[in-house]
Design a protein around this motif. Sequence first.
Motif, mmCIF file in Angstrom:
data_model
loop_
_atom_site.group_PDB
_atom_site.id
_atom_site.type_symbol
_atom_site.label_atom_id
_atom_site.label_comp_id
_atom_site.label_asym_id
_atom_site.label_seq_id
_atom_site.Cartn_x
_atom_site.Cartn_y
_atom_site.Cartn_z
ATOM 1 N N TRP A 150 0.964 -1.585 -0.048
ATOM 2 C CA TRP A 150 0.096 0.188 0.160
ATOM 3 C C TRP A 150 1.188 1.454 -0.279
ATOM 4 C CZ3 TRP A 150 -4.013 1.045 -1.604
ATOM 5 C CH2 TRP A 150 -5.790 0.074 -0.977
ATOM 6 N N TYR A 154 0.749 4.823 -2.190
ATOM 7 C CA TYR A 154 0.474 6.179 -2.077
ATOM 8 C C TYR A 154 1.281 6.686 -2.446
ATOM 9 C CZ TYR A 154 -3.839 5.410 0.430
ATOM 10 O OH TYR A 154 -5.494 5.442 0.516
ATOM 11 N N PHE A 258 -6.283 -1.485 6.295
ATOM 12 C CA PHE A 258 -5.957 -1.630 5.386
ATOM 13 C C PHE A 258 -7.561 -1.362 4.597
ATOM 14 C CE2 PHE A 258 -8.461 -4.808 2.450
ATOM 15 C CZ PHE A 258 -7.356 -4.291 1.150
ATOM 16 N N CYS A 259 -8.936 -1.140 5.314
ATOM 17 C CA CYS A 259 -10.314 -0.534 4.837
ATOM 18 C C CYS A 259 -9.865 0.566 4.804
ATOM 19 C CB CYS A 259 -11.292 -1.392 6.374
ATOM 20 S SG CYS A 259 -11.269 -2.478 6.300
ATOM 21 N N SER A 262 -8.024 1.584 1.729
ATOM 22 C CA SER A 262 -9.009 0.808 0.051
ATOM 23 C C SER A 262 -9.688 2.390 -0.462
ATOM 24 C CB SER A 262 -9.638 0.038 0.925
ATOM 25 O OG SER A 262 -8.641 -0.815 0.711
ATOM 26 N N ALA A 265 -8.286 6.212 -1.519
ATOM 27 C CA ALA A 265 -7.793 5.678 -2.897
ATOM 28 C C ALA A 265 -8.049 6.212 -3.415
ATOM 29 C CB ALA A 265 -6.831 3.987 -2.647
ATOM 30 N N SER A 289 -11.437 1.933 -9.125
ATOM 31 C CA SER A 289 -10.602 2.270 -8.273
ATOM 32 C C SER A 289 -11.303 2.259 -6.180
ATOM 33 C CB SER A 289 -10.396 3.775 -8.468
ATOM 34 O OG SER A 289 -10.784 4.658 -8.141
ATOM 35 N N VAL A 291 -12.266 -0.922 -5.704
ATOM 36 C CA VAL A 291 -11.714 -2.579 -5.594
ATOM 37 C C VAL A 291 -10.788 -2.249 -4.859
ATOM 38 C CG1 VAL A 291 -10.807 -4.632 -6.608
ATOM 39 C CG2 VAL A 291 -12.833 -3.374 -7.988
ATOM 40 N N PRO A 292 -10.937 -2.355 -3.975
ATOM 41 C CA PRO A 292 -9.929 -2.892 -2.312
ATOM 42 C C PRO A 292 -7.896 -2.674 -3.632
ATOM 43 C CG PRO A 292 -11.215 -3.714 -1.258
ATOM 44 C CD PRO A 292 -11.266 -3.626 -3.088
ATOM 45 N N PHE A 293 -7.217 -2.244 -3.241
ATOM 46 C CA PHE A 293 -5.587 -2.246 -4.071
ATOM 47 C C PHE A 293 -6.097 -2.715 -5.682
ATOM 48 C CE2 PHE A 293 -1.822 -3.961 -4.656
ATOM 49 C CZ PHE A 293 -1.045 -3.528 -4.092
ATOM 50 N N SER A 297 -3.664 0.023 -8.424
ATOM 51 C CA SER A 297 -2.547 -0.416 -8.974
ATOM 52 C C SER A 297 -3.352 -0.858 -10.344
ATOM 53 C CB SER A 297 -2.282 -2.177 -7.945
ATOM 54 O OG SER A 297 -2.505 -2.326 -7.045
#
Length: 324
Positions: A150, A154, A258-259, A262, A265, A289, A291-293, A297
């Motif tokens: 992560w 960033y 993590f949440c 996300s 982002a 975007s 969607v987590p990670f 990416s």
Amino acid sequence: MLESINLPISCNFSSFPHLKPSRKAQSRNLTLVQSRAPLPFLKPDRILLRNSNSQFLKHEKKGLFHVCRSSLNNPDPDKTEIQDEGRDWTSSVLLFALWGALLYYCFNLAPDQTPTQDLYFVKKLLNLKGDDGFRMNKILVGLWYIMGLWPVVYAMLLLPTGRSKTQAWPFVVFSFFGGVYALLPYFALWNPPSPPVSESELRQWPFNVLESKVTAGATLVAGLGLILYALVGNAGDWKEFYQYFRESKFIHVTSLDFCLLSAFAPFWVYNDMTARKWFDKGRWLLPVSVVPFLGPSLYLLLRPALSETTAPTDSSASSSDPSQ
């Protein structure tokens, strides 16, 4: 003596009082010009004080607060600008409040029933414990390693196009250890617009790495592999992870980290997209975007190079340099 002084003057009165020029003022050749309706070249709420050296003190009404700026030693008094009233700190205050609430929750309210087990998990994940026959939860392993990716995402979003007067790189470096808890203060202090990046800067470290498609592709592939590794886990792994989440402070705080990463982002994806003037073609990536990670990416892999959109060339930068 006054000619060598350039002082900003703050005025909190609604208008200048009516003045009659005295003999002393006339002897100093000081004239007072107050705008009236018959004078079309002056606004009704502006007053100019002029002396024999054509030096001005400009006053402009802004509601209940007035800002005056002395133009002594100003080579072009007509271009004297009125000071703005400053940035809006509402979002900054809210983000600092969120940061403080999160820290209070993590240190005082988060579940902490298994501190010894948490220390054991950290040692296992850092490979400080040998093979003792204990099988680590696959979801926990995937979460641990993806949290190390992560900060790379960033860094690629903040350093080229999310810069501000406050340096971003210290917060990005600390995010490798503190995650979103290290980035939130920068989010609160961030004040757009970001300064442009020149072509020469883009060819130097770290911009040449952060703008590289190789870096973006490797980050996406590594993240996809970790997510698939975690999802392959059986139903027992998910039940075990949920139990850890309810009891372990380490896993609880990491999952919350993590949440939040996300959740923030998509905003920085949008900021980067607009800075590259790619919103018309890349707007379909905004919902992706979320969607987590994987969403951010994928955007980093598909976005255009900054040098192709907004980066000024060295020749144009040198020609616009007033010192030359």
